[in-house]
Design an enzyme around this catalytic site. Structure first.
Site, mmCIF file in Angstrom:
data_model
loop_
_atom_site.group_PDB
_atom_site.id
_atom_site.type_symbol
_atom_site.label_atom_id
_atom_site.label_comp_id
_atom_site.label_asym_id
_atom_site.label_seq_id
_atom_site.Cartn_x
_atom_site.Cartn_y
_atom_site.Cartn_z
ATOM 1 N N LYS A 109 -5.034 11.951 4.949
ATOM 2 C CA LYS A 109 -3.996 11.979 3.738
ATOM 3 C C LYS A 109 -4.533 13.033 2.675
ATOM 4 O O LYS A 109 -5.347 12.961 2.030
ATOM 5 C CB LYS A 109 -3.661 10.510 3.145
ATOM 6 C CG LYS A 109 -2.445 10.885 2.146
ATOM 7 C CD LYS A 109 -2.257 9.509 1.391
ATOM 8 C CE LYS A 109 -1.402 9.554 0.287
ATOM 9 N NZ LYS A 109 -1.074 8.651 -0.761
ATOM 10 N N ASN A 218 1.278 1.317 -2.577
ATOM 11 C CA ASN A 218 -0.068 0.419 -2.789
ATOM 12 C C ASN A 218 0.393 -0.355 -4.252
ATOM 13 O O ASN A 218 0.237 -1.610 -4.029
ATOM 14 C CB ASN A 218 -1.070 1.420 -3.076
ATOM 15 C CG ASN A 218 -2.345 0.688 -3.664
ATOM 16 O OD1 ASN A 218 -3.363 1.417 -3.567
ATOM 17 N ND2 ASN A 218 -2.568 -0.535 -3.428
#
Length: 268
Positions: A109, A218
């Protein structure tokens, strides 16, 4: 549940879940474990800067407690302010993937963020790092502003996805960039993963109903009052949004249309 043929394909990997979960900001490791399990995610992202360089010498590391036969590591270059830093982090990420038995894992990522206040990604640094890493064989998932032209450039470079933000990372502001995300989805030939800013399950559903291929989040889970329960809610929200998108929304009309027309009643 989605159909058995409706898989998420990133690079050469096939996934059943379209929800990806981060591992930071949880109050306890138990919260993180329970959330990952409840989310039924298959991809977990971990900031490389927060990890020891050698997991085999640190048995207490959170990564060593996860079941890597069921999960796929997505190393994250978070904290990199330049393309060069991000590239170094990507190679370290692959080394860590090897240590957990995922030698073939070249996923990364890609985050290049030089803005300390709003944490907005640097488009020039991201392009530079992405071009280098793709040439080195990495499966690059770039985190970007919701810029349709930048998304096309990254796709042309060979990135496996594009990951536009819904709103600034960790803000929970939701889908502030909805119009541009819609354009990105319409033009993309690679999966579009909405990353950052989602704070509620309804927002995850909205992104999926629009045609996004997945959601990465998240803070919305980790900072909720009940992380595992929120993870389950996000799991169901992503599935619901995907099913709604595949089913096809009814056409909007400017007038009422009774669900039980009177002419049908009179004929009965």
């Amino acid at each position: 549940m989605t159909t058995s043929i409706d898989k998420l394909i990133i690079g050469n990997k096939v996934f059943n879940s379209r929800l990806m979960l981060g591992t930071g900001k949880y109050k306890t490791p138990r919260d993180a474990h329970e959330s990952i399990q409840a989310s039924e995610c298959e991809i977990v992202t971990v900031a490389i800067r927060r990890l020891p360089t050698n997991l085999t010498h640190d048995s207490s590391s959170f990564l060593n407690t996860l079941n890597w036969e069921k999960l796929w590591l997505l190393p994250n270059t978070a904290g990199s302010q330049t393309a060069e830093e991000a590239i170094r982090m990507a190679f370290l990420g692959h080394e860590l993937a090897c240590q957990i038995g995922q030698e073939e894992n070249f996923f990364v990522k890609l985050e290049v963020i030089s803005d300390p206040k709003y944490l907005l990604p640097d488009p020039i640094g991201t392009l530079k790092a992405a071009e280098f890493l793709v040439k080195k064989g990495f499966t690059v998932l770039p985190y970007i502003n919701a810029d349709p032209i930048l998304a096309l450039h990254l796709e042309d470079l060979g990135c496996a996805t594009v990951m536009p933000l819904g709103s600034p990372i960790g803000s929970g502001q939701g889908l502030n960039n909805l119009a541009n995300i819609k354009i990105i989805i319409e033009n993309a030939g690679v999966p579009v993963i909405v990353d950052a800013g989602i704070g509620a399950p309804s927002e995850a559903t909205a992104a999926m109903e629009l045609g996004a291929d997945g959601i990465l989040l998240n803070t919305a889970v980790a900072q909720s009052k009940n992380p595992a329960q929120m993870a389950l809610a996000m799991n169901l929200a992503v599935q619901s949004g995907r099913l709604g998108y595949l089913a096809g929304r009814m056409e909007k009309k400017h007038y009422a249309n009774a669900s039980s027309p009177l002419d049908q009643i009179s004929k009965s």
